[in-house]
Each structure stands twice: as C-alpha cells, then as structure tokens.
Design a protein around this motif. Structure first.
Motif, short mmCIF file in Angstrom:
data_model
loop_
_atom_site.label_atom_id
_atom_site.label_comp_id
_atom_site.label_asym_id
_atom_site.label_seq_id
_atom_site.Cartn_x
_atom_site.Cartn_y
_atom_site.Cartn_z
N GLN A 30 0.83 -1.21 0.00
CA GLN A 30 0.00 0.00 0.00
C GLN A 30 0.86 1.26 0.00
OE1 GLN A 30 -2.34 -1.52 3.40
NE2 GLN A 30 -4.18 -1.06 2.21
N GLN A 31 1.92 1.23 0.79
CA GLN A 31 2.80 2.40 0.87
C GLN A 31 3.50 2.62 -0.46
OE1 GLN A 31 6.57 2.37 1.45
NE2 GLN A 31 6.41 4.59 1.18
N ARG A 32 3.94 1.54 -1.09
CA ARG A 32 4.67 1.65 -2.36
C ARG A 32 3.76 2.11 -3.49
NH1 ARG A 32 10.43 0.37 -3.00
NH2 ARG A 32 11.07 -0.62 -1.08
N SER A 41 -8.05 -6.34 -0.75
CA SER A 41 -8.75 -7.34 0.05
C SER A 41 -7.89 -8.59 0.14
CB SER A 41 -10.15 -7.64 -0.49
OG SER A 41 -10.09 -8.05 -1.83
N VAL A 42 -8.10 -9.33 1.21
CA VAL A 42 -7.31 -10.54 1.50
C VAL A 42 -8.25 -11.61 2.02
CG1 VAL A 42 -5.55 -11.55 3.02
CG2 VAL A 42 -5.18 -9.28 2.03
N GLU A 43 -8.08 -12.83 1.51
CA GLU A 43 -8.88 -13.96 1.99
C GLU A 43 -8.01 -15.15 2.33
OE1 GLU A 43 -10.94 -13.80 -1.61
OE2 GLU A 43 -11.40 -11.75 -1.01
N HIS A 44 -8.45 -15.89 3.33
CA HIS A 44 -7.78 -17.13 3.77
C HIS A 44 -8.67 -18.30 3.37
CE1 HIS A 44 -6.18 -20.20 6.42
NE2 HIS A 44 -7.33 -20.27 7.06
N GLY A 45 -8.13 -19.24 2.56
CA GLY A 45 -8.93 -20.35 2.06
C GLY A 45 -9.33 -21.33 3.14
N LEU A 46 -10.62 -21.66 3.18
CA LEU A 46 -11.14 -22.60 4.17
C LEU A 46 -11.39 -23.97 3.57
CD1 LEU A 46 -13.77 -20.33 5.97
CD2 LEU A 46 -11.49 -20.94 6.79
N GLY A 47 -11.92 -24.03 2.35
CA GLY A 47 -12.25 -25.32 1.75
C GLY A 47 -12.89 -25.14 0.40
N GLY A 48 -13.21 -26.27 -0.23
CA GLY A 48 -13.85 -26.24 -1.53
C GLY A 48 -15.37 -26.21 -1.42
N GLY A 49 -16.03 -26.45 -2.54
CA GLY A 49 -17.48 -26.35 -2.57
C GLY A 49 -18.18 -27.49 -1.84
N GLN A 50 -17.57 -28.65 -1.81
CA GLN A 50 -18.15 -29.79 -1.10
C GLN A 50 -17.61 -29.84 0.33
OE1 GLN A 50 -20.49 -31.67 -2.67
NE2 GLN A 50 -20.19 -30.31 -4.42
N ALA A 51 -18.44 -30.25 1.28
CA ALA A 51 -18.00 -30.34 2.67
C ALA A 51 -16.77 -31.23 2.76
CB ALA A 51 -19.12 -30.89 3.54
N GLY A 52 -15.72 -30.75 3.40
CA GLY A 52 -14.51 -31.53 3.59
C GLY A 52 -13.54 -31.52 2.43
N SER A 53 -13.91 -30.89 1.31
CA SER A 53 -13.01 -30.85 0.15
C SER A 53 -11.94 -29.78 0.37
CB SER A 53 -13.78 -30.58 -1.14
OG SER A 53 -14.44 -29.34 -1.07
N PRO A 54 -10.75 -29.98 -0.22
CA PRO A 54 -9.65 -29.04 0.03
C PRO A 54 -9.86 -27.71 -0.68
CG PRO A 54 -8.99 -30.69 -1.58
CD PRO A 54 -10.35 -31.09 -1.10
N THR A 55 -9.27 -26.69 -0.12
CA THR A 55 -9.30 -25.37 -0.73
C THR A 55 -8.35 -25.34 -1.93
OG1 THR A 55 -9.10 -23.02 -0.22
CG2 THR A 55 -7.44 -24.45 0.76
N SER A 56 -8.71 -24.60 -2.97
CA SER A 56 -7.82 -24.45 -4.13
C SER A 56 -6.61 -23.61 -3.77
CB SER A 56 -8.56 -23.78 -5.29
OG SER A 56 -9.65 -24.55 -5.71
N TYR A 57 -6.86 -22.59 -2.94
CA TYR A 57 -5.81 -21.62 -2.62
C TYR A 57 -5.71 -21.45 -1.11
CZ TYR A 57 -6.37 -20.67 -7.56
OH TYR A 57 -6.44 -20.82 -8.92
N LEU A 58 -4.46 -21.39 -0.62
CA LEU A 58 -4.25 -21.12 0.80
C LEU A 58 -4.70 -19.72 1.14
CD1 LEU A 58 -0.66 -22.61 1.24
CD2 LEU A 58 -2.85 -23.65 1.92
N ALA A 59 -4.48 -18.80 0.20
CA ALA A 59 -4.83 -17.40 0.43
C ALA A 59 -4.96 -16.71 -0.92
CB ALA A 59 -3.76 -16.72 1.27
N MET A 60 -5.64 -15.56 -0.90
CA MET A 60 -5.75 -14.71 -2.08
C MET A 60 -5.62 -13.27 -1.64
SD MET A 60 -9.00 -16.42 -4.12
CE MET A 60 -10.07 -16.80 -2.72
N GLY A 61 -4.94 -12.49 -2.47
CA GLY A 61 -4.87 -11.04 -2.25
C GLY A 61 -5.32 -10.34 -3.51
N HIS A 62 -6.07 -9.26 -3.35
CA HIS A 62 -6.63 -8.55 -4.51
C HIS A 62 -6.35 -7.05 -4.38
CE1 HIS A 62 -9.04 -12.23 -5.07
NE2 HIS A 62 -9.33 -12.14 -3.79
N LEU A 63 -5.91 -6.47 -5.49
CA LEU A 63 -5.59 -5.04 -5.54
C LEU A 63 -6.44 -4.40 -6.63
CD1 LEU A 63 -1.68 -5.40 -5.56
CD2 LEU A 63 -3.16 -5.15 -3.55
N LEU A 64 -7.06 -3.27 -6.32
CA LEU A 64 -7.90 -2.55 -7.30
C LEU A 64 -7.16 -1.33 -7.84
CD1 LEU A 64 -11.33 -2.55 -5.40
CD2 LEU A 64 -10.81 -3.80 -7.51
#
Lengths: 103, 103
Positions: A30-32, A41-64
């Motif tokens: 942000q400073q740079r 925005s920042v998100e932490h991956g919890l899981g996939g669409g089905q209960a117990g399925s793995p998340t595609s991404y550990l995390a995502m960051g988005h810049l506008l």
C-alpha cells in the motif's frame, strides 16, 4: 476498475504466513503503490465447494486500480521490492490474474 | 465474514456469457438467497501477470455471507435451481472456494 488477484495455491507442504502478509507485506504494498491503489482485500482459504473438500488456494490477495495502465505504471518501479518480499511469507508459486470488475 | 468464490476456468473452447450472468443469473441468485447474501462481485478475466499471458479464469463470481453456516442454510434450498442455471451461461466446470475474509 480492474482487479489484480494473486492466488497462492494449496500445494503439498505449502506454507503461508497470514500475520506477516497482513501486517508487513500488504502495508508495504500500500505504501509503495500509493494513491494508484484503489482498494485491497485478502482472503484465507477454508475449503472447496463440497464439505470436507480441500481449498484451491491457501490465500488470495486482490488489488484494485482504475485501469491496467494505472496498475502497470504504479507497479513497475516497485515490482522488485514487492516480489522480493514473497519468500518471507510463502513457499508457494503465486498465480496472478488481471480482471475487469463488472459488478 | 466469508466469501464463496466461483472460478470459471479458461478451458479450451470455454464459453462464458457475461451478459446472461450479470442480467439473469446473478439477479436470480440474489433473489433466492435473500438477506443472507451480504454482497456480490463479478469479474471478467483479462490476462495473467505477464503481458500477453492467458487468464486463469474466464470469469469469477463472489458471494459474501456472515458465516459458513449462514451460507449453507441459505444455499441448500436453492442449490438445484442455481446450479441448474449454470449451463445457460457457460460450458466450463466451475471451481468453488470458501474463504474467510481477512481484509
């Protein structure tokens, strides 16, 4: 408006230090990037669409940004510093996508 | 707050009808999910991180909810109608991720 999304894949033995990302990396970004950066925005991956399925991404960051050109102009001079900080919080290979915000 | 992200991969011969998605699908989703749905965003993929590189996803749609439980309760009764509309705007296999919003 465009969004630059950085996806951190959920690889085997993937590591992602969310406190560092939130408290060190993003404030530096942000400073740079200054006023060209219109939102974050920042998100932490919890899981996939089905209960117990793995998340595609550990995390995502988005810049506008207002436009692809505004992103490139703001990013270029700081790319080395920003990309150079990545190994401090993850051992994954980030995937970048540039998108047009439609809604 | 949690975000349910639906990624539409940039597959060979992939089709994504953005006008239908924005004007028919998303309004139906909003109407079905009601007040449990706290926000919506939609992006159209332009490209990857390197100039000229392909986009990972043709499009992305994101839905915000207060919690995973609130999402599941709102989604369950309407899953069939919502998922059943997908072939009307894309031939790709959407990938779903549930994330915790950190910033």
């Amino acid at each position: 408006m465009i969004k630059v999304s950085v996806f951190y894949p959920n690889a085997a033995n993937g590591r992602f230090d969310m406190p560092y990302y939130l408290n060190k990396h993003m404030p530096m970004v942000q400073q740079r990037l200054g006023t060209a950066l219109k939102g974050v925005s920042v998100e932490h991956g919890l899981g996939g669409g089905q209960a117990g399925s793995p998340t595609s991404y550990l995390a995502m960051g988005h810049l506008l940004f207002d436009s692809v050109e505004a992103f490139q102009q703001a990013w270029g001079p700081h790319a080395e510093a920003i990309v150079g900080d990545v190994p401090n919080y993850t051992n994954t290979q980030p995937v970048i996508q540039v998108s047009e915000v439609k809604l």
